[in-house]
Enzyme design. Sequence first.
Site, mmCIF file in Angstrom:
data_model
loop_
_atom_site.group_PDB
_atom_site.id
_atom_site.type_symbol
_atom_site.label_atom_id
_atom_site.label_comp_id
_atom_site.label_asym_id
_atom_site.label_seq_id
_atom_site.Cartn_x
_atom_site.Cartn_y
_atom_site.Cartn_z
ATOM 1 N N PRO A 125 -54.924 -3.483 -63.495
ATOM 2 C CA PRO A 125 -55.263 -4.019 -62.328
ATOM 3 C C PRO A 125 -53.995 -3.562 -61.575
ATOM 4 O O PRO A 125 -52.696 -3.717 -62.105
ATOM 5 C CB PRO A 125 -55.543 -5.397 -62.426
ATOM 6 C CG PRO A 125 -55.101 -5.647 -63.969
ATOM 7 C CD PRO A 125 -55.295 -4.432 -64.571
ATOM 8 N N ASP A 126 -53.959 -3.458 -60.230
ATOM 9 C CA ASP A 126 -52.920 -3.524 -59.399
ATOM 10 C C ASP A 126 -52.340 -5.024 -58.857
ATOM 11 O O ASP A 126 -52.871 -5.701 -59.751
ATOM 12 C CB ASP A 126 -52.897 -2.598 -58.017
ATOM 13 C CG ASP A 126 -54.098 -3.287 -57.189
ATOM 14 O OD1 ASP A 126 -54.557 -4.313 -57.442
ATOM 15 O OD2 ASP A 126 -54.436 -2.756 -56.224
ATOM 16 N N PHE A 127 -51.169 -5.070 -58.226
ATOM 17 C CA PHE A 127 -50.821 -6.404 -57.983
ATOM 18 C C PHE A 127 -51.373 -6.854 -57.045
ATOM 19 O O PHE A 127 -51.838 -8.335 -56.965
ATOM 20 C CB PHE A 127 -49.241 -6.252 -57.662
ATOM 21 C CG PHE A 127 -48.312 -6.079 -58.731
ATOM 22 C CD1 PHE A 127 -48.807 -6.295 -59.951
ATOM 23 C CD2 PHE A 127 -46.969 -5.993 -58.285
ATOM 24 C CE1 PHE A 127 -47.776 -6.010 -60.967
ATOM 25 C CE2 PHE A 127 -45.924 -5.974 -59.356
ATOM 26 C CZ PHE A 127 -46.183 -5.772 -60.775
ATOM 27 N N ARG A 128 -51.658 -6.139 -55.551
ATOM 28 C CA ARG A 128 -52.133 -7.162 -54.457
ATOM 29 C C ARG A 128 -53.522 -6.889 -54.163
ATOM 30 O O ARG A 128 -53.648 -7.452 -53.207
ATOM 31 C CB ARG A 128 -51.087 -6.778 -53.184
ATOM 32 C CG ARG A 128 -49.561 -6.970 -53.651
ATOM 33 C CD ARG A 128 -48.691 -6.232 -52.555
ATOM 34 N NE ARG A 128 -47.275 -6.933 -52.810
ATOM 35 C CZ ARG A 128 -46.555 -6.293 -53.825
ATOM 36 N NH1 ARG A 128 -47.018 -5.394 -54.502
ATOM 37 N NH2 ARG A 128 -45.361 -6.740 -54.217
ATOM 38 N N ASN A 175 -45.187 3.085 -60.968
ATOM 39 C CA ASN A 175 -45.724 2.678 -62.011
ATOM 40 C C ASN A 175 -45.106 2.744 -63.189
ATOM 41 O O ASN A 175 -44.081 3.709 -63.587
ATOM 42 C CB ASN A 175 -47.228 3.539 -62.208
ATOM 43 C CG ASN A 175 -48.066 3.308 -61.027
ATOM 44 O OD1 ASN A 175 -47.874 2.510 -60.344
ATOM 45 N ND2 ASN A 175 -48.866 4.159 -60.938
ATOM 46 N N ASP A 197 -46.539 2.636 -66.424
ATOM 47 C CA ASP A 197 -47.498 2.839 -67.563
ATOM 48 C C ASP A 197 -47.173 4.246 -68.163
ATOM 49 O O ASP A 197 -47.841 4.565 -69.054
ATOM 50 C CB ASP A 197 -49.025 2.651 -67.022
ATOM 51 C CG ASP A 197 -49.156 3.714 -65.769
ATOM 52 O OD1 ASP A 197 -48.804 4.635 -65.760
ATOM 53 O OD2 ASP A 197 -50.043 3.250 -64.982
ATOM 54 N N HIS A 232 -39.317 2.469 -61.336
ATOM 55 C CA HIS A 232 -39.402 1.141 -61.932
ATOM 56 C C HIS A 232 -39.539 0.972 -63.255
ATOM 57 O O HIS A 232 -40.064 0.088 -63.895
ATOM 58 C CB HIS A 232 -40.598 0.291 -61.296
ATOM 59 C CG HIS A 232 -40.494 0.127 -59.837
ATOM 60 N ND1 HIS A 232 -41.370 -0.436 -58.782
ATOM 61 C CD2 HIS A 232 -39.627 0.174 -58.991
ATOM 62 C CE1 HIS A 232 -41.144 -0.439 -57.847
ATOM 63 N NE2 HIS A 232 -39.832 -0.009 -57.754
HETATM 64 P P1 CNA Z 1 -49.711 -3.019 -55.093
HETATM 65 O O1 CNA Z 1 -48.887 -3.586 -54.167
HETATM 66 O O2 CNA Z 1 -50.562 -3.656 -55.865
HETATM 67 O O3 CNA Z 1 -50.537 -1.875 -53.990
HETATM 68 C C1 CNA Z 1 -51.850 -1.116 -54.630
HETATM 69 C C2 CNA Z 1 -52.491 -0.444 -53.465
HETATM 70 O O4 CNA Z 1 -53.149 0.522 -54.270
HETATM 71 C C3 CNA Z 1 -53.090 -1.079 -52.481
HETATM 72 O O5 CNA Z 1 -52.894 -0.632 -51.092
HETATM 73 C C4 CNA Z 1 -54.428 -0.963 -52.957
HETATM 74 O O6 CNA Z 1 -55.481 -1.108 -52.008
HETATM 75 C C5 CNA Z 1 -54.571 0.386 -53.521
HETATM 76 N N1 CNA Z 1 -55.590 0.827 -54.502
HETATM 77 C C6 CNA Z 1 -55.925 0.084 -55.654
HETATM 78 N N2 CNA Z 1 -56.687 0.765 -56.214
HETATM 79 C C7 CNA Z 1 -57.046 1.936 -55.597
HETATM 80 C C8 CNA Z 1 -57.536 3.254 -56.029
HETATM 81 N N3 CNA Z 1 -58.528 3.145 -57.008
HETATM 82 N N4 CNA Z 1 -57.636 4.132 -55.134
HETATM 83 C C9 CNA Z 1 -56.959 4.013 -54.083
HETATM 84 N N5 CNA Z 1 -56.140 2.902 -53.495
HETATM 85 C C10 CNA Z 1 -56.108 1.938 -54.615
HETATM 86 O O7 CNA Z 1 -49.081 -1.873 -55.952
HETATM 87 P P2 CNA Z 1 -47.552 -0.992 -55.641
HETATM 88 O O8 CNA Z 1 -47.672 0.145 -56.414
HETATM 89 O O9 CNA Z 1 -47.660 -0.483 -54.143
HETATM 90 O O10 CNA Z 1 -46.600 -1.916 -55.754
HETATM 91 C C11 CNA Z 1 -45.339 -1.444 -56.505
HETATM 92 C C12 CNA Z 1 -45.295 -2.647 -57.741
HETATM 93 C C13 CNA Z 1 -46.663 -2.494 -58.541
HETATM 94 C C14 CNA Z 1 -44.464 -1.599 -58.727
HETATM 95 O O11 CNA Z 1 -43.221 -2.427 -59.049
HETATM 96 C C15 CNA Z 1 -45.175 -1.600 -59.973
HETATM 97 O O12 CNA Z 1 -44.300 -1.642 -60.937
HETATM 98 C C16 CNA Z 1 -46.503 -2.463 -60.121
HETATM 99 N N6 CNA Z 1 -47.644 -2.265 -60.785
HETATM 100 C C17 CNA Z 1 -47.655 -1.262 -61.675
HETATM 101 C C18 CNA Z 1 -48.736 -0.912 -62.341
HETATM 102 C C19 CNA Z 1 -48.864 0.356 -63.175
HETATM 103 O O13 CNA Z 1 -47.882 0.809 -64.054
HETATM 104 N N7 CNA Z 1 -50.074 0.800 -63.283
HETATM 105 C C20 CNA Z 1 -49.945 -1.986 -62.270
HETATM 106 C C21 CNA Z 1 -49.681 -2.814 -61.413
HETATM 107 C C22 CNA Z 1 -48.454 -2.931 -60.784
#
Ligand code: CNA
Length: 346
Positions: free
Chosen positions: A51-54, A125, A127, A144
């Site tokens: 899952p993402d954060f926001r 990311n 991961d 990060h």
């Molecule tokens: P965020 O703030 O959670 O934003 C994610 C963005 O991606 C949002 O605008 C969503 O609408 C969009 N989104 C989600 N799923 C999809 C999809 N399938 N297709 C298109 N768009 C999508 O995350 P950010 O990356 O902007 O914030 C930075 C943080 C999140 C960093 O510090 C990371 O370490 C951290 N993070 C990383 C992971 C990972 O490593 N996979 C996961 C969650 C958070």
Amino acid sequence: MASQTEKMSQATAHMDEKIDLQTISSRIKNGEITRVVVLAGAGISTAAGIPDFRSPNTGLYDRLAPLNLPYPEAIFHISYFSHTPEPFYAIAQARHPGNLKPTISHAFLALLAKKNVLHFAFTQNIDGLEQDAGVPTDKILWAHGNWKSQHCWKCKTEYPDDLMKKAIREGEVPYCLKAECGGAVKPNVVFFGQSLPFEFDEKQKLVPEADLMLVMGTSLKVAPCSQLPRLVKEGTPRLLINMERSGDIGNRKEDVCLLGSCDQGVRKFADELGWREDLEALWKVAVDSMKDDREFEGGPSLDECIARVASQMDERLKISEGHKRMLEGHLSNKLAQIMSRPASQP
Ligand code: CNA
């Protein structure tokens, strides 16, 4: 490939041209665009199951509500982690990237490199799936950090991989091997309140050299990465592939926003480029080459992990509340004894 002079005259000729995905694709195909800089975020990995954060409801921050954290980001803040690492490790088991496979969006980054047009990629990311998809490590900065190594947050002593895996599997906090230290071990990911890798300053100088910036799967809410798209020269196209508009992308004449899922977006982009077959093939190789890491399979889900640590924290709160009431009772008894003594009594 177009020379620098040809590129300048092409740029002047393009001044009034409306830019869209087709224009960008034809500029890549005819060699006008050779330096693509990418900024990726959590949205390229949600289809891999992280899952993402926001994102509302599905994002981690909404799902952390049962923990009653001072604020959701606290779980990744170094000062909170330094005294309360339990919530981080409780969810680490469900979020550990050990059992994940790259998405087609990760493969698209590898394809850009294979086609010699990836100037540089920044990923927020942690991961490591870009590497699993085949992005060369000299073409990407994990701004990060990532999960590939770990150390004690306090004295920086390295911690072995096998013990780290064991701790994550069991949902326990690993502590420093130096007994006198007592610090919790932290994967080498950058927490809020920590500095980015020293290479970041150097690598961000590559952004103004871009002739296309591709921003994928990020809300552009976390600085300093969120500022990178602003470093792109005026007149240079910026392409956003994301569920929603983010940052200031869309404000410039040469911005293109492809709203929807990253995976759909890169497939559409690859179709325009005539790279679709290459993309699907590269992705298949990446996925097939990943060995099944069943070590983390069959464990509790993210929501189960959160519920478990929430109840443990409630328990601890009850204990400390009980302790506080016991101390208050003790103090008020003492006070009553002192007040009831004759004035001469010591
Ligand atoms: P965020 O703030 O959670 O934003 C994610 C963005 O991606 C949002 O605008 C969503 O609408 C969009 N989104 C989600 N799923 C999809 C999809 N399938 N297709 C298109 N768009 C999508 O995350 P950010 O990356 O902007 O914030 C930075 C943080 C999140 C960093 O510090 C990371 O370490 C951290 N993070 C990383 C992971 C990972 O490593 N996979 C996961 C969650 C958070």
